[in-house]
Design an enzyme around this catalytic site. Structure first.
Site, short mmCIF file in Angstrom:
data_model
loop_
_atom_site.label_atom_id
_atom_site.label_comp_id
_atom_site.label_asym_id
_atom_site.label_seq_id
_atom_site.Cartn_x
_atom_site.Cartn_y
_atom_site.Cartn_z
N SER A 11 0.81 -1.22 0.00
CA SER A 11 0.00 0.00 0.00
C SER A 11 0.84 1.27 0.00
CB SER A 11 -0.93 0.01 1.21
OG SER A 11 -1.80 -1.09 1.14
N THR A 12 2.01 1.23 0.62
CA THR A 12 2.84 2.44 0.70
C THR A 12 4.29 2.09 0.40
OG1 THR A 12 3.40 2.20 3.03
CG2 THR A 12 1.35 3.37 2.52
#
Length: 187
Positions: A11-12
């Site tokens: 996600s990041t």
């Protein structure tokens, strides 16, 4: 010749793809697409490139199912697309392989759960709307024309003010003014 195609996502940028990469490499992936994107993002170009690369007989491998789909319904849609191309899905962590009878069963159970979830959401929404209507509430945006604006409109029309000017002065759109006039039967 069929191939095992891997897809991994975090996600990041703070998160590492190493665990997923190691698992997909151990599974014998011919090629792996890497993505840094939130699971809620609709725009996932690497996933799209993977889906565009699938050939009949290929296996799409993911570390976990949640890496592939934004939601259960999106996962089902993605797996259906994989299947229509003649390929199968293998989730390494959950041990789901849609080329096996047990894997198909698990996948179909997930599909049934997704449909059940959609039906429950629809049912709750309809019940909530019915309860709100019973309390006298109606949906939609509040009217842009309150009683004070309606009096101004009537006064300005009686004074001969053009409708475009009325809409501008009151800060409403012309279409809103015309809908109000149609609803209240003013010329």
């Amino acid at each position: 010749m069929s191939a095992i195609l891997g897809y991994m996502r975090v996600s990041t940028t703070d998160q590492s793809l190493d665990l997923q990469r190691d698992a997909l490499t151990a599974a014998g992936c011919f090629r792996v697409w890497e993505e840094v994107a939130s699971g809620a993002d609709k725009d996932r170009p690497q996933l799209q490139l993977l889906l565009d690369s699938i050939r009949a007989g290929d296996v799409v491998a993911v570390w976990r199912l949640d890496r592939l789909g934004r939601s259960l319904s999106h996962l089902i849609e993605t797996v259906n697309l994989i299947e229509t191309k003649g390929a199968t899905l293998r989730s390494l962590t959950e041990g789901i392989d849609t080329s096996t009878v047990g894997g198909r069963l698990t996948y179909n159970i997930f599909g049934s759960l997704a449909e059940f979830e959609r039906d429950l959401v629809k049912e709750r929404t309809m019940a909530g709307l019915a309860a709100a209507r019973a309390r006298g509430r109606i949906g939609g945006q509040p009217s842009k024309i309150d009683a004070d604006k309606a009096r101004h409109i009537r006064r300005m029309l009686d004074d001969g003010t053009p409708k475009t000017e009325i809409a501008t002065v009151l800060g409403i759109g012309r279409a809103t003014l015309y809908r109000h006039l149609d609803a209240t039967r003013h010329p």
